[in-house]
Design an enzyme around this catalytic site. Structure first.
Site, PDB file in Angstrom:
ATOM      1  NE  ARG A   1      12.146  44.102  14.456  1.00 11.05           N
ATOM      2  CZ  ARG A   1      11.472  44.804  13.531  1.00 11.05           C
ATOM      3  NH1 ARG A   1      11.130  46.047  13.768  1.00 11.05           N
ATOM      4  NH2 ARG A   1      11.145  44.253  12.384  1.00 11.05           N
TER       5      ARG A   1
ATOM      6  CE1 TYR B   1      28.120  48.029  33.646  1.00 10.23           C
ATOM      7  CE2 TYR B   1      27.932  48.343  31.280  1.00 10.23           C
ATOM      8  CZ  TYR B   1      28.041  47.509  32.383  1.00 10.23           C
ATOM      9  OH  TYR B   1      28.064  46.151  32.194  1.00 10.23           O
TER      10      TYR B   1
ATOM     11  CG  ASP C   1      22.677  54.101  34.116  1.00 12.01           C
ATOM     12  OD1 ASP C   1      21.933  53.510  34.934  1.00 12.01           O
ATOM     13  OD2 ASP C   1      23.542  53.521  33.438  1.00 12.01           O
TER      14      ASP C   1
ATOM     15  CE  LYS D   1      24.034  45.107  35.881  1.00 10.25           C
ATOM     16  NZ  LYS D   1      24.603  46.350  35.414  1.00 10.25           N
TER      17      LYS D   1
END
Ligand SMILES: *Cc1c(COP(=O)(O)O)cnc(C)c1O
Length: 395
Positions: free
Chosen positions: A59, A112, A184, A209
């Protein structure tokens, strides 16, 4: 690869991974492990104290994930980056890592869908206020910033209206009140735009994407221009726990190698599809940064290296015509998401942006008849042929 910044983008994609392999492996190995053994108690203590560089726990950091982070930071001209489990984990890490109670955010209204919900419904619970404006109109941004504004958050081209915000102008405005500019950059990918070059402080991507490009994983990444912002983002990722997984990182590294050629091909297709749509009698309007009719055509030329592969258009018959089109495509996939090798078609008002109230949606330019098209790398005559036969079905 030494001095990777001296090489061209496609060479960086193929040869720079941010990983040095002692066996000389040509690809980055998958370090599928949750934890890492220490040589001694002192070694473990030094790693945790940050005196010694070393991996402790996945992590916190993992060599496969690190290779991807170093590579994307290079491609985006940032100082470093943090990879996350999804694009939304990237967005939430930005909000949670960089904002405090009492802060104000100015965001593009056509963002978004989930990025907007996160600010309006969740960050509001933690005392973060937000204002949504059309950031493609700099006057609206100017009017919305207050002394409490700590972040200006833009998406350009905007999803799904394809409106383009002036990154440099937004950065100057944000900095004038001591706020950060976050971009973004999912719709462009690092191949078509590098917002840090225009003054952005933070850039994020839904890796799902273009960067991965094969519609087989979900992921996200946040790139920081400077070290102080980077360390806040890494701290938020480690403690909130939205980390990427090593196997996921491996797939992204693999997909990323062809980013340049994938976009070149899809963009050639998109130009032809946009021209076909623009001349079709059943199409009301087309928004594509490569068409001279796009309201910010000149700005697109300035801050994007190409018009991209995303097209928005509206049919003369509105919602009903949109439904007919989507029900009749035979090759293009009726699906959300974008930026993959396959052509996708979707209807934001009933799909991705259905949770945004209709009034806010209309105000953001997301009309009921708007169709979003993500052009893939198939033979362009097949894409146009498919659209053409489906358009014929509209009465
Ligand atoms: C898809 C997308 C996101 C969210 O990313 P996920 O990987 O689905 O979590 C954020 N911003 C934009 C512009 C997107 O297209």
């Amino acid at each position: 690869m030494e001095n990777p910044e001296k090489y061209g983008f496609n060479s960086q994609l193929i040869h720079y991974s941010g990983h040095h392999d002692s066996y000389g492996a040509a690809t980055v190995p998958i370090y599928q492990t949750s934890t890492f053994g220490f040589a001694s108690a002192q070694d473990g203590a030094d790693c945790f104290a940050g005196i010694k560089q070393g991996y402790m726990y996945t992590r916190i950091g993992n060599p496969t994930i690190r290779a991807l982070e170093r590579q994307v930071a290079l491609l985006e001209h940032g100082c470093d980056s943090v990879a996350l489990a999804s694009g939304m984990a990237a967005v939430s890490t930005v909000y949670l890592g960089l904002l405090n109670a009492g802060d104000h955010v100015v965001s593009s209204s056509a963002v978004y869908g989930a990025s907007r919900v996160l600010l309006e419904q969740h960050m509001a619970r933690f005392g973060v206020d937000s204002t949504f404006v059309n950031t493609a109109d700099i006057e609206q941004v100017k009017a919305a910033v207050t002394p409490k504004t700590r972040m200006v958050y833009i998406e350009t081209p905007a999803n799904p209206t394809m409106e383009i915000s002036d990154i440099r102008a937004c950065a100057e405005l944000a900095h004038s009140v001591g706020a950060l500019l976050v971009v973004d950059n999912t719709f462009c990918s690092p191949y078509l735009s590098n917002p840090i070059d225009f003054g952005a402080d933070v850039v994020l991507h839904s890796i799902t994407k273009f960067i991965n490009g094969h519609a087989d994983i979900v992921g996200g990444i946040v790139i920081a221009g400077k070290e102080d912002v980077y360390s806040k983002l890494r701290n938020a990722m480690i403690n909130f726990g939205g980390n990427m997984d090593p196997h996921q990182a491996y797939l992204v590294i693999r997909g990323l190698k062809t980013l340049g050629i994938r976009i070149d091909r899809a963009q050639d297709n998109a130009r032809k599809v946009a021209e076909f749509l623009a001349s079709h009698p059943k199409v009301e309007w087309v928004k594509y940064p490569g068409l001279k009719t796009h309201p910010q055509y000149d700005l697109a030329q300035k801050q994007m290296k190409g018009p991209g592969t995303m097209i928005s258009f509206s049919l003369k018959g509105g919602l009903e015509a949109g439904r007919t089109l989507m029900d009749n495509v035979k090759m293009c996939i009726l699906a959300v998401s974008l930026g993959g090798v396959e052509t996708l078609i979707q209807h934001p008002a009933s799909m991705t942006h259905s949770k945004v109230p209709q009034e806010a949606r209309e105000k953001a330019g997301i009309t009921d008849g708007l169709v979003r098209f993500s052009v893939g790398i198939e033979n362009v005559e097949d894409i146009i042929g498919d659209l053409s036969q489906a358009l014929e079905k509209i009465r």
